[in-house]
Motif scaffolding. Structure first.
Motif, PDB file in Angstrom:
ATOM      1  N   PHE A  64       0.820  -1.213   0.000  1.00  0.00           N
ATOM      2  CA  PHE A  64       0.000   0.000   0.000  1.00  0.00           C
ATOM      3  C   PHE A  64       0.854   1.263   0.000  1.00  0.00           C
ATOM      4  O   PHE A  64       0.757   2.082  -0.889  1.00  0.00           O
ATOM      5  CB  PHE A  64      -0.983  -0.010   1.178  1.00  0.00           C
ATOM      6  CG  PHE A  64      -2.071  -1.019   1.001  1.00  0.00           C
ATOM      7  CD1 PHE A  64      -3.152  -0.760   0.187  1.00  0.00           C
ATOM      8  CD2 PHE A  64      -2.004  -2.261   1.624  1.00  0.00           C
ATOM      9  CE1 PHE A  64      -4.151  -1.699  -0.007  1.00  0.00           C
ATOM     10  CE2 PHE A  64      -2.996  -3.199   1.441  1.00  0.00           C
ATOM     11  CZ  PHE A  64      -4.060  -2.928   0.623  1.00  0.00           C
ATOM     12  N   GLY A  65       1.653   1.472   1.024  1.00  0.00           N
ATOM     13  CA  GLY A  65       2.534   2.639   1.072  1.00  0.00           C
ATOM     14  C   GLY A  65       1.776   3.940   1.304  1.00  0.00           C
ATOM     15  O   GLY A  65       0.771   3.965   2.006  1.00  0.00           O
ATOM     16  N   PRO A  66       2.246   5.042   0.688  1.00  0.00           N
ATOM     17  CA  PRO A  66       1.611   6.348   0.920  1.00  0.00           C
ATOM     18  C   PRO A  66       0.120   6.315   0.570  1.00  0.00           C
ATOM     19  O   PRO A  66      -0.269   5.754  -0.453  1.00  0.00           O
ATOM     20  CB  PRO A  66       2.367   7.287  -0.023  1.00  0.00           C
ATOM     21  CG  PRO A  66       3.675   6.603  -0.267  1.00  0.00           C
ATOM     22  CD  PRO A  66       3.393   5.129  -0.217  1.00  0.00           C
ATOM     23  N   PRO A  67      -0.727   6.919   1.410  1.00  0.00           N
ATOM     24  CA  PRO A  67      -2.175   6.824   1.205  1.00  0.00           C
ATOM     25  C   PRO A  67      -2.711   7.573  -0.004  1.00  0.00           C
ATOM     26  O   PRO A  67      -3.872   7.418  -0.353  1.00  0.00           O
ATOM     27  CB  PRO A  67      -2.764   7.371   2.501  1.00  0.00           C
ATOM     28  CG  PRO A  67      -1.692   8.200   3.092  1.00  0.00           C
ATOM     29  CD  PRO A  67      -0.387   7.618   2.646  1.00  0.00           C
ATOM     30  N   VAL A  68      -1.887   8.358  -0.676  1.00  0.00           N
ATOM     31  CA  VAL A  68      -2.338   9.005  -1.912  1.00  0.00           C
ATOM     32  C   VAL A  68      -2.502   7.945  -3.016  1.00  0.00           C
ATOM     33  O   VAL A  68      -3.139   8.201  -4.025  1.00  0.00           O
ATOM     34  CB  VAL A  68      -1.369  10.137  -2.334  1.00  0.00           C
ATOM     35  CG1 VAL A  68      -0.077   9.584  -2.896  1.00  0.00           C
ATOM     36  CG2 VAL A  68      -2.042  11.086  -3.301  1.00  0.00           C
ATOM     37  N   ASN A  69      -1.980   6.744  -2.778  1.00  0.00           N
ATOM     38  CA  ASN A  69      -2.020   5.667  -3.770  1.00  0.00           C
ATOM     39  C   ASN A  69      -3.292   4.829  -3.737  1.00  0.00           C
ATOM     40  O   ASN A  69      -3.460   3.946  -4.572  1.00  0.00           O
ATOM     41  CB  ASN A  69      -0.822   4.732  -3.587  1.00  0.00           C
ATOM     42  CG  ASN A  69       0.488   5.434  -3.853  1.00  0.00           C
ATOM     43  OD1 ASN A  69       0.544   6.382  -4.624  1.00  0.00           O
ATOM     44  ND2 ASN A  69       1.538   4.975  -3.202  1.00  0.00           N
ATOM     45  N   TYR A  70      -4.179   5.054  -2.765  1.00  0.00           N
ATOM     46  CA  TYR A  70      -5.384   4.230  -2.629  1.00  0.00           C
ATOM     47  C   TYR A  70      -6.469   4.995  -1.874  1.00  0.00           C
ATOM     48  O   TYR A  70      -6.187   5.959  -1.161  1.00  0.00           O
ATOM     49  CB  TYR A  70      -5.067   2.905  -1.911  1.00  0.00           C
ATOM     50  CG  TYR A  70      -4.256   3.074  -0.643  1.00  0.00           C
ATOM     51  CD1 TYR A  70      -4.874   3.269   0.586  1.00  0.00           C
ATOM     52  CD2 TYR A  70      -2.868   3.058  -0.686  1.00  0.00           C
ATOM     53  CE1 TYR A  70      -4.125   3.433   1.729  1.00  0.00           C
ATOM     54  CE2 TYR A  70      -2.112   3.220   0.453  1.00  0.00           C
ATOM     55  CZ  TYR A  70      -2.745   3.407   1.666  1.00  0.00           C
ATOM     56  OH  TYR A  70      -2.005   3.589   2.809  1.00  0.00           O
TER      57      TYR A  70
END
Length: 162
Positions: free
Chosen positions: A106-112
Motif C-alpha cells: 500500500f505505502g503512501p495513502p495518496v495511492n489508494y
C-alpha cells in the motif's frame, strides 16, 4: 437582499471530514505530508493544537481533558465531491493508517482510497478502515493539482482554506 448570504447556515465547501455513522465513507488522502500534533480543549470549549514535538502551550485547559494525538490531512471526499480536512484523533484509525503506510503493498495513502466506517454512539463508537486499491480518477487528480490547504493554520486556530 440580506446582508448575510442565503446559505449562511449551510456548510461551505472546504469543510472538515467526519465519518458518518452507519455508512462507508470513501476518501482519498491527498496531502503530501500530514500535520502531526496534539489537541486539547479549553474551559471555553475551544481546541488548542500544537505540533508533535513542541511544548504544550499555556491555556485554561479543561480539567477533564488531556492532550490527544492528531493526524491532520487533506482528503478528497467522494460523496461530497470536495476537498476537506480530516483531523484523525481516533487511535484505531491512526494505527490502521500507520500499518497501511508501512505495508509495501500500500505505502503512501495518496495511492489508494480508504473506506471508513463508524458504528455506535458516544463512548461506544468504533471505527474501521479498509484500503481500496485503484487508480485515481480525474476528480482526485484535479484536487491534488489545485490543492490549497494550509494545515499549519490549524495550529493557530485559523481556517486552513483561507
Amino acid at each position: 437582499m440580506s446582508w448575510l448570504p442565503d446559505n449562511f447556515n449551510e456548510p461551505q465547501a472546504g469543510s472538515y471530514f467526519k465519518p458518518l455513522k452507519g455508512k462507508q465513507n470513501r476518501v482519498r488522502i491527498i496531502s503530501e505530508k500530514p500535520l502531526l500534533g496534539h489537541i486539547q480543549w479549553t474551559e471555553d470549549n475551544k481546541p488548542v493544537r500544537w505540533k508533535l514535538d513542541d511544548t504544550r502551550p499555556v491555556a485554561n485547559f479543561r480539567a477533564d481533558t488531556k492532550p490527544k494525538l492528531f493526524i491532520a490531512c487533506a482528503v478528497w471526499n467522494y460523496e461530497e465531491r470536495a476537498v476537506q480536512v480530516w483531523e484523525i484523533t481516533q487511535r484505531s484509525l491512526q494505527e490502521s493508517l500507520h500499518l497501511l503506510t508501512k505495508d509495501k503493498d500500500f505505502g503512501p495513502p495518496v495511492n489508494y482510497d480508504l473506506k471508513i466506517t463508524r458504528k455506535g454512539d458516544g463512548l461506544e463508537t468504533t471505527y474501521s478502515m479498509v484500503p481500496m486499491p485503484g487508480e485515481m480518477n480525474d476528480d482526485v487528480q484535479n484536487a491534488i493539482a489545485e490543492l490549497r490547504v494550509n494545515l499549519e493554520a490549524l495550529l493557530n486556530g485559523e481556517d486552513p482554506f483561507a
